[in-house]
Design a protein around this motif. Sequence first.
Motif, PDB file in Angstrom:
ATOM      1  N   GLY A   1      -1.601 -36.868   5.350  1.00 18.16           N
ATOM      2  CA  GLY A   1      -0.894 -37.935   4.632  1.00 18.16           C
ATOM      3  C   GLY A   1      -0.500 -37.522   3.227  1.00 18.16           C
ATOM      4  O   GLY A   1       0.637 -37.725   2.803  1.00 18.16           O
ATOM      5  N   GLU A   2      -1.441 -36.924   2.507  1.00 19.48           N
ATOM      6  CA  GLU A   2      -1.156 -36.475   1.141  1.00 19.48           C
ATOM      7  C   GLU A   2      -0.088 -35.381   1.132  1.00 19.48           C
ATOM      8  O   GLU A   2       0.808 -35.383   0.289  1.00 19.48           O
ATOM      9  N   PHE A   3      -0.186 -34.455   2.080  1.00 21.32           N
ATOM     10  CA  PHE A   3       0.757 -33.346   2.162  1.00 21.32           C
ATOM     11  C   PHE A   3       2.165 -33.868   2.437  1.00 21.32           C
ATOM     12  O   PHE A   3       3.126 -33.479   1.763  1.00 21.32           O
ATOM     13  N   LEU A   4       2.303 -34.743   3.423  1.00 23.21           N
ATOM     14  CA  LEU A   4       3.628 -35.268   3.771  1.00 23.21           C
ATOM     15  C   LEU A   4       4.207 -36.113   2.645  1.00 23.21           C
ATOM     16  O   LEU A   4       5.419 -36.068   2.386  1.00 23.21           O
ATOM     17  N   ASN A   5       3.367 -36.886   1.962  1.00 23.20           N
ATOM     18  CA  ASN A   5       3.853 -37.659   0.807  1.00 23.20           C
ATOM     19  C   ASN A   5       4.340 -36.728  -0.293  1.00 23.20           C
ATOM     20  O   ASN A   5       5.389 -36.965  -0.901  1.00 23.20           O
ATOM     21  N   ALA A   6       3.591 -35.665  -0.558  1.00 22.66           N
ATOM     22  CA  ALA A   6       4.007 -34.699  -1.581  1.00 22.66           C
ATOM     23  C   ALA A   6       5.312 -34.015  -1.175  1.00 22.66           C
ATOM     24  O   ALA A   6       6.180 -33.768  -2.017  1.00 22.66           O
ATOM     25  N   ALA A   7       5.467 -33.724   0.117  1.00 23.85           N
ATOM     26  CA  ALA A   7       6.698 -33.081   0.605  1.00 23.85           C
ATOM     27  C   ALA A   7       7.899 -34.007   0.418  1.00 23.85           C
ATOM     28  O   ALA A   7       8.968 -33.571  -0.020  1.00 23.85           O
ATOM     29  N   ARG A   8       7.724 -35.285   0.751  1.00 23.57           N
ATOM     30  CA  ARG A   8       8.818 -36.259   0.574  1.00 23.57           C
ATOM     31  C   ARG A   8       9.178 -36.402  -0.909  1.00 23.57           C
ATOM     32  O   ARG A   8      10.350 -36.448  -1.274  1.00 23.57           O
ATOM     33  N   GLN A   9       8.147 -36.468  -1.725  1.00 23.36           N
ATOM     34  CA  GLN A   9       8.378 -36.597  -3.161  1.00 23.36           C
ATOM     35  C   GLN A   9       9.099 -35.362  -3.702  1.00 23.36           C
ATOM     36  O   GLN A   9      10.030 -35.486  -4.509  1.00 23.36           O
ATOM     37  N   ALA A  10       8.702 -34.188  -3.257  1.00 23.34           N
ATOM     38  CA  ALA A  10       9.354 -32.959  -3.715  1.00 23.34           C
ATOM     39  C   ALA A  10      10.826 -32.965  -3.316  1.00 23.34           C
ATOM     40  O   ALA A  10      11.699 -32.622  -4.123  1.00 23.34           O
ATOM     41  N   PHE A  11      11.112 -33.366  -2.082  1.00 22.62           N
ATOM     42  CA  PHE A  11      12.508 -33.430  -1.636  1.00 22.62           C
ATOM     43  C   PHE A  11      13.305 -34.380  -2.542  1.00 22.62           C
ATOM     44  O   PHE A  11      14.400 -34.046  -3.001  1.00 22.62           O
ATOM     45  N   GLN A  12      12.739 -35.552  -2.808  1.00 23.97           N
ATOM     46  CA  GLN A  12      13.429 -36.538  -3.654  1.00 23.97           C
ATOM     47  C   GLN A  12      13.618 -36.022  -5.074  1.00 23.97           C
ATOM     48  O   GLN A  12      14.655 -36.282  -5.689  1.00 23.97           O
ATOM     49  N   LEU A  13      12.626 -35.312  -5.586  1.00 21.42           N
ATOM     50  CA  LEU A  13      12.748 -34.775  -6.940  1.00 21.42           C
ATOM     51  C   LEU A  13      13.814 -33.682  -7.018  1.00 21.42           C
ATOM     52  O   LEU A  13      14.501 -33.554  -8.026  1.00 21.42           O
ATOM     53  N   ILE A  14      13.964 -32.900  -5.971  1.00 25.53           N
ATOM     54  CA  ILE A  14      14.990 -31.851  -5.950  1.00 25.53           C
ATOM     55  C   ILE A  14      16.373 -32.465  -5.763  1.00 25.53           C
ATOM     56  O   ILE A  14      17.340 -32.060  -6.410  1.00 25.53           O
TER      57      ILE A  14
ATOM     58  N   VAL B   1       7.410 -30.164  -8.247  1.00 21.63           N
ATOM     59  CA  VAL B   1       8.101 -29.387  -7.213  1.00 21.63           C
ATOM     60  C   VAL B   1       7.509 -27.979  -7.146  1.00 21.63           C
ATOM     61  O   VAL B   1       7.208 -27.469  -6.065  1.00 21.63           O
ATOM     62  N   ILE B   2       7.328 -27.369  -8.297  1.00 21.57           N
ATOM     63  CA  ILE B   2       6.785 -26.009  -8.353  1.00 21.57           C
ATOM     64  C   ILE B   2       5.399 -25.965  -7.714  1.00 21.57           C
ATOM     65  O   ILE B   2       5.112 -25.105  -6.872  1.00 21.57           O
ATOM     66  N   THR B   3       4.544 -26.903  -8.095  1.00 23.08           N
ATOM     67  CA  THR B   3       3.181 -26.944  -7.555  1.00 23.08           C
ATOM     68  C   THR B   3       3.205 -27.155  -6.050  1.00 23.08           C
ATOM     69  O   THR B   3       2.479 -26.476  -5.307  1.00 23.08           O
ATOM     70  N   PHE B   4       4.053 -28.075  -5.588  1.00 26.95           N
ATOM     71  CA  PHE B   4       4.117 -28.308  -4.146  1.00 26.95           C
ATOM     72  C   PHE B   4       4.570 -27.051  -3.408  1.00 26.95           C
ATOM     73  O   PHE B   4       3.959 -26.640  -2.417  1.00 26.95           O
ATOM     74  N   LEU B   5       5.636 -26.441  -3.881  1.00 28.60           N
ATOM     75  CA  LEU B   5       6.160 -25.267  -3.192  1.00 28.60           C
ATOM     76  C   LEU B   5       5.145 -24.118  -3.185  1.00 28.60           C
ATOM     77  O   LEU B   5       5.015 -23.404  -2.183  1.00 28.60           O
ATOM     78  N   LYS B   6       4.414 -23.938  -4.272  1.00 27.45           N
ATOM     79  CA  LYS B   6       3.410 -22.874  -4.334  1.00 27.45           C
ATOM     80  C   LYS B   6       2.328 -23.075  -3.275  1.00 27.45           C
ATOM     81  O   LYS B   6       1.809 -22.111  -2.727  1.00 27.45           O
ATOM     82  N   ASN B   7       1.988 -24.329  -3.003  1.00 27.19           N
ATOM     83  CA  ASN B   7       0.840 -24.638  -2.146  1.00 27.19           C
ATOM     84  C   ASN B   7       1.210 -25.148  -0.758  1.00 27.19           C
ATOM     85  O   ASN B   7       0.324 -25.543  -0.008  1.00 27.19           O
ATOM     86  N   CYS B   8       2.478 -25.136  -0.406  1.00 26.08           N
ATOM     87  CA  CYS B   8       2.911 -25.774   0.836  1.00 26.08           C
ATOM     88  C   CYS B   8       2.587 -24.978   2.092  1.00 26.08           C
ATOM     89  O   CYS B   8       2.581 -25.528   3.192  1.00 26.08           O
ATOM     90  N   GLY B   9       2.338 -23.696   1.968  1.00 24.52           N
ATOM     91  CA  GLY B   9       1.968 -22.896   3.128  1.00 24.52           C
ATOM     92  C   GLY B   9       3.140 -22.335   3.921  1.00 24.52           C
ATOM     93  O   GLY B   9       2.929 -21.591   4.869  1.00 24.52           O
TER      94      GLY B   9
END
Length: 172
Positions: A69-82, A105-113
């Motif tokens: 849940g946290e991962f998918l929320n962060a992914a959606r937020q990153a998409f919206q921020l970009i 965005v940077i933090t998410f992309l670094k840790n997204c796997g």
Amino acid sequence: GNKNLQYLLVPARLEAALNVLDTDRDGEISGPEWEEAIEMALANKLEARAAKRAVEAKAARKEIEEFTGEFLNAARQAFQLIDVDESGTLTKTEIVEAVKSNEKVITFLKNCGEENLQFLLFPSRLQKALEILDTSKDGEVDVVEWEEAINRGLAKRLEQLADERERRERAA
């Protein structure tokens, strides 16, 4: 697994333990009485292990659900921020700007796997990553393409989470 067997090692409780184990009250612990005590101990031990495994499995499921849940929320937020123009697609320009200055965005992309998403952070690899992510070849990364990459990253991160949980359990 059987307190009465454990009490055989405690002088103050020895007499009471022997009385419980001597089920036919003949003053001796026969082979069958001893086997019954051992079988009960084994059954109790197996039951305790099964209960522990059930608790651990439930905790693992909860950890996976929360992480997902946290991962998918962060992914959606990153998409919206970009996606600053809110077009529903990510252009190369939007990505370049976001990875320059947006810490979330940077933090998410670094840790997204997902390595192609991580490569968006490196100018020398950006173009190749975009070509791989843009499966429709329209020059932009849309929500479906983003989610495909996110799901690959999530799968990798869940594998890492499982490996870490296994290491913790072995250490315990």
